[in-house]
Design a protein around this motif. Structure first.
Motif, PDB file in Angstrom:
ATOM      1  N   ALA A   1      -0.712  11.976 -10.727  1.00  0.00           N
ATOM      2  CA  ALA A   1      -0.401  10.722 -10.046  1.00  0.00           C
ATOM      3  C   ALA A   1      -1.626   9.807  -9.991  1.00  0.00           C
ATOM      4  CB  ALA A   1       0.116  11.003  -8.636  1.00  0.00           C
ATOM      5  N   ARG A   2      -2.790  10.386  -9.756  1.00  0.00           N
ATOM      6  CA  ARG A   2      -4.017   9.579  -9.730  1.00  0.00           C
ATOM      7  C   ARG A   2      -4.286   8.960 -11.103  1.00  0.00           C
ATOM      8  NH1 ARG A   2      -6.646  13.870  -6.146  1.00  0.00           N
ATOM      9  NH2 ARG A   2      -6.496  12.963  -4.060  1.00  0.00           N
TER      10      ARG A   2
ATOM     11  N   HIS B   1       0.853  -1.182   0.000  1.00  0.00           N
ATOM     12  CA  HIS B   1       0.000   0.000   0.000  1.00  0.00           C
ATOM     13  C   HIS B   1       0.889   1.231   0.000  1.00  0.00           C
ATOM     14  CE1 HIS B   1      -3.241   2.668   2.117  1.00  0.00           C
ATOM     15  NE2 HIS B   1      -3.116   2.933   0.843  1.00  0.00           N
ATOM     16  N   GLY B   2       0.750   2.088  -1.023  1.00  0.00           N
ATOM     17  CA  GLY B   2       1.554   3.289  -1.134  1.00  0.00           C
ATOM     18  C   GLY B   2       0.726   4.534  -0.894  1.00  0.00           C
ATOM     19  N   ILE B   3       1.279   5.477  -0.153  1.00  0.00           N
ATOM     20  CA  ILE B   3       0.629   6.757   0.120  1.00  0.00           C
ATOM     21  C   ILE B   3       1.562   7.849  -0.382  1.00  0.00           C
ATOM     22  CG2 ILE B   3      -0.340   8.290   1.879  1.00  0.00           C
ATOM     23  CD1 ILE B   3       0.308   4.734   2.868  1.00  0.00           C
ATOM     24  N   GLY B   4       1.056   8.706  -1.258  1.00  0.00           N
ATOM     25  CA  GLY B   4       1.858   9.796  -1.793  1.00  0.00           C
ATOM     26  C   GLY B   4       1.299  11.141  -1.406  1.00  0.00           C
ATOM     27  N   VAL B   5       2.160  12.065  -1.008  1.00  0.00           N
ATOM     28  CA  VAL B   5       1.735  13.424  -0.679  1.00  0.00           C
ATOM     29  C   VAL B   5       2.597  14.420  -1.447  1.00  0.00           C
ATOM     30  CG1 VAL B   5       0.857  12.823   1.604  1.00  0.00           C
ATOM     31  CG2 VAL B   5       3.227  13.550   1.364  1.00  0.00           C
ATOM     32  N   ASP B   6       1.961  15.489  -1.883  1.00  0.00           N
ATOM     33  CA  ASP B   6       2.668  16.542  -2.604  1.00  0.00           C
ATOM     34  C   ASP B   6       1.878  17.838  -2.462  1.00  0.00           C
ATOM     35  OD1 ASP B   6       5.041  16.505  -4.857  1.00  0.00           O
ATOM     36  OD2 ASP B   6       3.621  18.131  -5.204  1.00  0.00           O
ATOM     37  N   LEU B   7       2.579  18.961  -2.545  1.00  0.00           N
ATOM     38  CA  LEU B   7       1.921  20.253  -2.427  1.00  0.00           C
ATOM     39  C   LEU B   7       1.106  20.608  -3.668  1.00  0.00           C
ATOM     40  CD1 LEU B   7       1.599  22.928  -0.818  1.00  0.00           C
ATOM     41  CD2 LEU B   7       3.658  23.742  -1.993  1.00  0.00           C
ATOM     42  N   SER B   8       1.530  20.106  -4.816  1.00  0.00           N
ATOM     43  CA  SER B   8       0.921  20.486  -6.084  1.00  0.00           C
ATOM     44  C   SER B   8      -0.334  19.675  -6.392  1.00  0.00           C
ATOM     45  CB  SER B   8       1.929  20.299  -7.228  1.00  0.00           C
ATOM     46  OG  SER B   8       1.297  20.395  -8.476  1.00  0.00           O
ATOM     47  N   GLU B   9      -1.442  20.355  -6.577  1.00  0.00           N
ATOM     48  CA  GLU B   9      -2.678  19.679  -6.972  1.00  0.00           C
ATOM     49  C   GLU B   9      -2.546  19.079  -8.368  1.00  0.00           C
ATOM     50  OE1 GLU B   9      -5.998  22.278  -6.537  1.00  0.00           O
ATOM     51  OE2 GLU B   9      -5.704  22.567  -4.377  1.00  0.00           O
TER      52      GLU B   9
ATOM     53  N   LEU C   1      -4.366   0.358  -4.582  1.00  0.00           N
ATOM     54  CA  LEU C   1      -3.194   0.223  -3.713  1.00  0.00           C
ATOM     55  C   LEU C   1      -2.550   1.561  -3.373  1.00  0.00           C
ATOM     56  CD1 LEU C   1      -1.411  -2.880  -5.293  1.00  0.00           C
ATOM     57  CD2 LEU C   1      -2.622  -2.794  -3.106  1.00  0.00           C
ATOM     58  N   ILE C   2      -2.846   2.594  -4.142  1.00  0.00           N
ATOM     59  CA  ILE C   2      -2.186   3.889  -3.963  1.00  0.00           C
ATOM     60  C   ILE C   2      -3.188   4.940  -3.514  1.00  0.00           C
ATOM     61  CG2 ILE C   2      -0.996   5.776  -5.148  1.00  0.00           C
ATOM     62  CD1 ILE C   2       0.392   3.733  -6.885  1.00  0.00           C
ATOM     63  N   THR C   3      -2.849   5.632  -2.425  1.00  0.00           N
ATOM     64  CA  THR C   3      -3.641   6.750  -1.909  1.00  0.00           C
ATOM     65  C   THR C   3      -2.822   8.022  -2.080  1.00  0.00           C
ATOM     66  OG1 THR C   3      -4.663   5.308  -0.252  1.00  0.00           O
ATOM     67  CG2 THR C   3      -4.807   7.687   0.111  1.00  0.00           C
TER      68      THR C   3
END
Length: 273
Positions: A97-98, A83-91, A109-111
């Motif tokens: 990424a989505r 399970h991968g979780i990605g965060v970034d400032l850029s919408e 698997l990716i949030t």
């Protein structure tokens, strides 16, 4: 992307709008040898090594800090099925990424979510097994705070791998600093700084790798690939922006060649005291 200033977010958003166009895919393939949707100095081969470094398994929860348009995270999740979780400032980056996760069949698997790495991370204590951050740390205002927050999120024995392409080990001019900082604020650190801050946050350094040779190869590959597609890129970016990016890549190369600024990989394990 980590920077909190409006001008930095806007600049990166413009980049991500065209990130998966046929032109940019071709340039990445020519620059890196393999296009995995990377937006920094990372390669598929390096990511495969990170999977081993982080002891990932299908049961792992992996957090990618500054995940950008999600290429490296999707590559790792596709390998491991964790399970991968990605965060970034850029919408714009999160939207890209989505789309990538869905196209690869990894959306379950990716949030992904928008978050500013200069603020406390929006996740519960001990909720992650591993954390990675690829060529993002140098853009933070306070990396010490982030290291402490990563320690808060990790389960005991959890691992943290990050790369820092801004370790100063020689003479660097003010002009080079300005050119090296073309794409947002940056904090350059001396050797030993990251190691000290990791220890203060409760980590034990497991591995430290000098990856400057790979940075040089990628910088020259990106410069040459962009030059080969100059006409198309100037129509997309404008002539001034094209030249700015070429000067940026040339500066990275000069600094690396004389080993005045290094790119290091750090692997640390959280060991609560």
């Amino acid at each position: 992307m980590a920077a909190g200033e409006k001008r930095e977010s806007t600049g990166y958003d413009q980049l991500y709008q065209h990130f998966d166009s046929p032109l940019m895919q071709q340039i990445r393939a020519e620059a890196y040898g393999k296009d995995i949707g990377q937006h920094s100095w990372v390669t598929a081969e390096e990511l495969e090594q990170h999977v081993a470094r982080l002891n990932l398994s299908p049961a792992s929860r992996l957090l990618d800090l500054g995940s950008g348009p999600g290429g490296p995270l999707a590559f790792v999740v596709g390998m491991v099925r964790c399970h991968g979780i990605g965060v970034d400032l850029s919408e714009e980056a999160i939207a890209a990424a989505r789309a990538r996760a869905e196209a690869m069949g990894l959306d379950e698997l990716i949030t992904l979510q928008v978050a500013d790495l200069n603020l406390p991370l929006p996740f519960p204590h001990r909720s992650m097994d591993a954390v990675m951050s690829l060529d993002v740390i140098l853009h933070l205002h306070d990396r010490a705070s982030l290291f402490r927050d990563v320690a808060r999120l990790l389960a005991p024995g959890g691992r943290f791998v990050f790369t820092d392409a801004g370790v100063i080990s020689g003479l660097v001019s003010d002009t080079e600093i300005r050119l090296r900082s073309s794409y947002g604020s940056a904090q350059f650190v001396p050797p030993g700084c990251n190691e000290q801050l990791l220890e203060q946050a409760g980590f034990e350094l497991i591995e430290h790798v000098d990856a400057t040779a790979g940075l040089l190869k990628n910088a020259e590959g990106r410069r040459a690939a962009r030059l080969a597609h100059r006409g198309e890129l100037e129509k997309l970016e404008g002539s001034a922006a094209f030249e700015t990016h070429q000067r940026y890549l040339e500066t990275v190369t000069r600094l690396g060649e004389r080993r005045a600024m290094l790119r290091n990989i750090y692997l640390a394990e959280f060991r609560p005291r």
